[in-house]
Structures are given as C-alpha cells and as structure tokens.
Design a protein around this motif. Sequence first.
Motif, PDB file in Angstrom:
ATOM      1  N   LEU A 117      -7.480  -0.895   2.671  1.00 44.36           N
ATOM      2  CA  LEU A 117      -7.251  -2.158   3.381  1.00 44.36           C
ATOM      3  C   LEU A 117      -8.571  -2.845   3.679  1.00 44.36           C
ATOM      4  O   LEU A 117      -8.691  -4.091   3.534  1.00 44.36           O
ATOM      5  CB  LEU A 117      -6.477  -1.881   4.666  1.00 44.36           C
ATOM      6  N   LEU A 165       0.855  -1.184   0.000  1.00 43.62           N
ATOM      7  CA  LEU A 165       0.000   0.000   0.000  1.00 43.62           C
ATOM      8  C   LEU A 165       0.898   1.245   0.000  1.00 43.62           C
ATOM      9  O   LEU A 165       1.645   1.484   0.954  1.00 43.62           O
ATOM     10  CB  LEU A 165      -0.894   0.022   1.241  1.00 43.62           C
ATOM     11  N   VAL A 169      -2.023  -3.997   9.225  1.00 41.89           N
ATOM     12  CA  VAL A 169      -1.231  -4.594   8.150  1.00 41.89           C
ATOM     13  C   VAL A 169      -0.208  -5.544   8.750  1.00 41.89           C
ATOM     14  O   VAL A 169      -0.037  -5.624   9.981  1.00 41.89           O
ATOM     15  CB  VAL A 169      -0.539  -3.489   7.321  1.00 41.89           C
ATOM     16  N   VAL A 196      -0.067  -7.962   3.697  1.00 44.42           N
ATOM     17  CA  VAL A 196      -0.121  -6.563   3.236  1.00 44.42           C
ATOM     18  C   VAL A 196       0.937  -5.768   3.986  1.00 44.42           C
ATOM     19  O   VAL A 196       1.020  -5.823   5.224  1.00 44.42           O
ATOM     20  CB  VAL A 196      -1.512  -5.950   3.470  1.00 44.42           C
ATOM     21  N   ARG A 201      -9.753  -6.672   2.112  1.00 42.16           N
ATOM     22  CA  ARG A 201     -10.124  -7.845   2.915  1.00 42.16           C
ATOM     23  C   ARG A 201     -11.468  -8.421   2.499  1.00 42.16           C
ATOM     24  O   ARG A 201     -11.793  -9.558   2.858  1.00 42.16           O
ATOM     25  CB  ARG A 201     -10.186  -7.441   4.398  1.00 42.16           C
ATOM     26  N   ALA A 222       2.609  -1.740   4.365  1.00 41.69           N
ATOM     27  CA  ALA A 222       2.280  -0.304   4.134  1.00 41.69           C
ATOM     28  C   ALA A 222       3.579   0.496   4.018  1.00 41.69           C
ATOM     29  O   ALA A 222       4.457   0.408   4.874  1.00 41.69           O
ATOM     30  CB  ALA A 222       1.418   0.224   5.279  1.00 41.69           C
TER      31      ALA A 222
END
Length: 831
Positions: free
Chosen positions: A66, A55, A99, A80, A70, A82
């Motif tokens: 986010l 991200l 995350v 994930v 999901r 960030a």
Amino acid sequence: MSPELRGRVLVIGARTASEALLSRLAESGFECAMAEDVDGVPPLVVSLQPEVILLAAATKRAAEMLEGLRNIEQLRHVPVLADVSRSRSSSEAVKKLEVDGFIRGTEEMVPRLEAVLRAGRLRESEERTRLRMGMLLEITQATTSSLELEEMLRIAVDKVGRVTGSDRCSVVLVDGAEAPIGTVVATQEDPSLVRLEIEIARYPELRRALETRQPVHIERAENDPIMAEVRPNILPLGVHSILVQPLVCQDELLGALFLRHSRVGTTFGRDEQEFAQAVAGVLANSIRNARLHHALKRKREDLELAYVERYKELSDANRRLKELNRLKDEIIAVCSHDLRAPLQVLLGHGRLLLEGSVTVEQKQSIEAMIRQGRKILGLVESLLEKGKGEAARLAIEPRKLDVAQLCRESTSELNILAGEKGVVVRAEASESLMLIGDEVKLHEVLQNLITNAIHHAKAAGTVVVRALRLTRPDGDAVKITVQDDGAGIPQDELHLVFDRYRHGPKGTGLGLAICKEFVELHGGEIWAESPPEGGCTFVFTLPMAQDALKKKPQEKQEQQQPRVLVVEDEAEIAAVLAEVLRSRYRVDVARDGQEGVAKARNMRPDLVVMDVFLPKLDGLEATVALKSSTDTAHIPIILLSAHQGVAEKVRALNLGAVDYMSKPFNAMELLNRTERALKSPTPEPRGELPSPPPAPVMLRTGNDPGTNLYDKRTLLAKLEVEVSKSRRYHRPLSVAVLRPERPLADMPRGAGDVMRKRLRTLDAVAHMGSGVLTLMLPECNVESARSVIQRLLPELQAASGISFQHAIADVSQDSDAVDRILDRLGAPVQG
C-alpha cells in the motif's frame, strides 16, 4: 455472450491465491490484471487504467504494498480494497491498513467492488461537472471583459479543449449559411493560425451544421455516412470523433465551434455536448456584440468624417459669403461716393438757377428737376440703408423736421403714379408741424401708405393725406391720416394688416409691417380704420418737439428746464438719446463711467441716464459711487442695457437706480420714464451724511478684514458685472481657483504681497476661506491665464511654504452661473 463490463480491477498478491480471484472476477464481468508486487504495477497502469485496486496479500505485506502504491502518481486517487477473508492477522492489525474498504468473505466481493466503483464514478462526474462550470464561468467573464474578440476567443477554445479533452478546438466565423468561405479566428491546435480562410465545402460536418443550424456529432468518422466523401483524406490523419456546434444569436448565424478527437475509443458524451452548447451560446452573444460594436464604431467614424467634410464645406461657404459681403460693401461705398456727390452738385446748381431770374415755365422745369434729383438721392439713401442690414432698421438718425412739408413732398412725388391710375392725390396740412425724427424712415412710411392707398382706390378716385396737431396731456403730437375711397378692409381683419407674415390675395406684404416698426421706433402708434363712408384710412401719430418760443423767452426757459446727464460710450446711441431728451431738457453727454461720475459731481444734474456697460468704470460701479457720495446721492439714475434678464434689473434697482430700460428703447417711453423719474421724491443734499440706499450691493468696499482682499460676496458681485461686460464686448474673462494641499485656518502667508506684485490692477483676488484663493483675470483667455498661474505658483509656494493645486475656466464662454462655475473649480462659495 460475455457479461457486461462492470469495471477495471488491478489485483496485487501472490499468484497462487490471485489466479482463482482473477477467474472469479472475470466471470462476474470485471476486466482484471494481476501483479505479484508493486514493481510490476506501472506497466499495468498504462494498459489497464484501473478503477479500483484489490490487495490479496497478508496483512504485513499488504501494508508495504500500500505504501508503494501511494507513491505512484497515477494511482494516488484510485480506491484500494483489502481482501482479508483468508488473513490470520489480528483484527487490530487489519484495521491499521489505510485502505478504502475490506472484503471479509467471497460473497461480498462483487457488491463491495461495485459500490466502490459507483462512488468513484460519481466523484469523477461531480469533478467534471465542477470543472465545466468553472470553465464556463471563466469563458463568460472573458467574453464580457474589454479584451479584443480574437484574444477572447483564444482563451475560450483553450478552456473548452481542456474540459473536453479534444485535440482540436476551433472557432470558425461565417457571413451566413450560404457563405462559401469561413474564417478560423481561434484554434487550440496552433494559436498562430488566425484569420485562416477555409472552404466550407471541404468540411461536410461543418457544412451540415451551418445549413441546419443544429449540432452535428460524428461518433466514429471511419464509418459515418456524412464523412464518406472525405474519408480517404481523414483516415491518414487519425480523425475519430467530431462535434460541430453552430453559433447562432437572435436567429443570426455567426459561425461554429469545431471539436475533434483523434484517439481511438474516445468520443463526445452527453456532458461534453451540453457543455459545448452552453459555450456556443456565450460565444455567439459575444461575437454578435463585438460585430455590432465594430459596426457602430465604423459608423461613428464615417459620421465624424462626414462632419469634418461638412464643416470644411461650411467654412468655405462662410468664407465665400464674407467675400460677397465685402463686395457688397464696396458696391455700397461706390454708390455712396460716386452717386451722391454728383447728385448733390446737380441739386446745388438747380437751387442756384431758382435763385436767378427765370420764367414761370423754366421755374416749373427746374423745380421738377430738383424734385426728381431728390427722389434719386432718396433711392440712393434707401439702398445704403438696406445695405446696413437689420441693424440699420432698428436705429434712427434723428433731426428736427417739418412733417407737414414731408407730407406735401411725398404726395407730390407720387402724383405721376396716381395719374397713371386716374387717381387724384392731395395733401392737407395747413400749419408747420415740427418733430424730431428720421426723415428717411418717415418718408418711407408715407410712401408705403400713399402707394398702398393709390393701389386700392377706385378708378378716378381720391387719396387724401392729412397732417394736423393733436393735443394730449403728455404733450402735443402729430396725427397723419392716409385715406382712400376703395373697397376697404373688413372690421375683423383690420388688426391683421400689419402682420409681417400675412400674404395672399388679401395680404399687404411687408410694407405695412415695416411702417409699424418705423412708427413705433419714433415712439408713435399706427392703426387702420374703416370709415362709415367707405374706403380705408391708415392713421399714425408721432410726438412733437416742444416749441419753447411760444411760451417763454429761450434764456428763461433753459434755466427752468431740468438738466439730464447722458452717460453712453457708443456715439450713435448717445446722439439719439441726446436728441430725444433735448426736446424737453438740457442735455450733457459723458463717454465713460469715470467721466460720468466726474461730471455728475461738478454739474449736479437733475437726472442721470447711464448705460450699464461702460469702459473704465461700468454703470453699476458708477451708480454705487454716486449713491455713496453725499453730494450726488439724491440724483435719480436710469440705467440702460441690452441685457434682458430680470436679475440684472433687480440688481440695478438694488444699487439705488430708480428705473431700468432695455435696448433698443422707444423714444416716447424714454421721455415718459424720464418725466416719472424727475417727479419721484428724492432726498435733498444736506450737510450731514445722508442715509445709505437700501441694501446696496457693494462692489469695491467688501473685503476680508484679515487680508484686505475681496471677500466671497464681493467677488461674486464683481464677477457678474465683468461676465456681462465680457460677453457684450466679446472679450475673454478667466477665473482661476488656487487650493492649498491641506485646508488652512487663514490666508496663506505672504500670498497677498505676491498677488499685488504679480497681477495687474484690473485683476481681482479673493480669499474664499480655508486658504482657497480665487483670481479674476479680465481680457485673459485660458491659455494666457495658465501662463500667469504657472509664473505665480512658484513664488506663492516659496512665500507660504505650501503647494497649491489650480483649476481655470473661461467664464465668458460658460453658460453656467458664476457660483456654479466656482463650485466646479473647487472654490467654496457658500457661507
């Protein structure tokens, strides 16, 4: 040269910021794709199949993205990261992002991505391993269950296909590496395709695996040389990768496990190959066991069929044997009627001629005719005797006869045979020697011994037959010797001449063994001697009949002779017993137990000789009745039985009998035991009650005080007697045990009345305790007993208000002891 691919990364964020990030990741060896928001993610998931999501957006917008990620099913388990290296948000806001990690600087981006990828791949590997182990365990459980082979293999290929991700998984069975045809017994692609035969030659990868017994892995079918001959056929089908694992158990080739991938870029890795090898081992062992079981089952069916056929053959042979035996009996009957009657007429007319006036020469001729007629009649009697079988040899038909006369007649009959050999045969018997015996059997003994002596005598030799009285303390006997002047028998072989199985140049066949049986049947003895002057002498003795006339007048002697009561239901045995005992005692006969007890009470005999197995009242019960009465308790009793068991003897003696003899009995032994029983001290009858016999087994009086039925001990004693009687007369005897649905403290209410109303007088009922009832049903097989119980149970339940369970057994056919049979049926017999 491009760097090695490190992983697949999906970057989500503003295009201006993400393009530089994409360029940097591509240079580091990552395959990347970019989406500005969540709406553009689904198409990229299908094409990229990302392993990690990055991200690259502001903190507030990253939280919204986010949440949207999901909600996508394919991305729920994708890690994930960030990128917060350019974020101006506070540290608290950054930490709230849910995350898997943060990238706070450009220099740590690649290491963080690689760490996340390694962790994810490790989790996937562990998950795949756990899945394989679970599937392998399920396959093993399926193969060890009672499922049929095809159902078990269907489950196995379904699970293997799910683990390996293959689009085809099949099990092919063969009968060896050279078999041209294989059979598909289970397939994942189409479960209905079972028992499909295929040609092994059309599948080179399968043929190679069967021939080498080694796994064959085709990574790319479009360019593998093994698939060259069939490549034009498989390319249109899209076959990409193939794995063939042979099924081998204990060096026996059974078939192969076939796996196939059709998607481009897919192959069977090392893990899949090891899994397939493990599954193949389990399947091979199960298939071999199934084949062995099938072969064993087929062998058993063949043996059962052969047994049935053999049983039919034996049944037919037995039927034919019975027909032949019936024909033999008819022939013997014809001989008995059509030969004996004319011979008796001829002998009768011969005796009439002798009584008339005839010359000396005519008298000699008539006597010769009579002798030969008697000889023919003896041969007919011998034929009839042999037709009766072994039982006839062990029975005697006694009558009073003169042994001296029998010796002279036997010698005269064999003069012609002796004359042919130049041997002189003479009889030396000066006085009359009377005894009780079977004339036919004693005549056969003499003929065998004299014929044997003539055969072994010297040329122009002599055979002498002597009969004389032998005085002994236990009574006079007849001693008969047959002596020849031949080579004789060595001393160390004298004891072997009566051996039934002695044959050969020095053997004597069966004649002497039969002589020994017949002599001992009369209570005598027989042996062989080698006299000093040479030759051989055969000697046998027989007990003589008591000559009462030489001692005292007949009337006075009869008054002093003891009286013996014989209780025997079989007429032939009763006649033998009476004849043997009548030589010393006065004898009366009763035909059953009740008559025996009645005669004993009326006549007061000095001794009772009684069979154990008698109708109406057996010998053991009659013994108890006599010993329980004040006027017959002093009478000694000898029990007879064909039962050889020691336990039966002990029971008879415990009842008060003084002796116990087994059938068939020896005449001299019977006389000796009778004499000993008469001399044994017995209490005289008195006015007051005598002391009871020591520890008798009561057969009638033992009962349950609360019910007036048999108790456990009495029923066991009664059952032992009835079992012996049923086996002797080949009659059924059933025992039924009725157990209430719950234990009771006492006899079920009203059960006694129901039993007395519905059962026969010869049936017996006992309360074994806890409400358990045992029924003894003589002359009743299991089926009849079951019908009786089915009629009895409703009335018993109605009277007592309790349900009963029952078990039935035919104890006449069961080899177990009575108490063990009752225990097996559920009756408490202890205590």
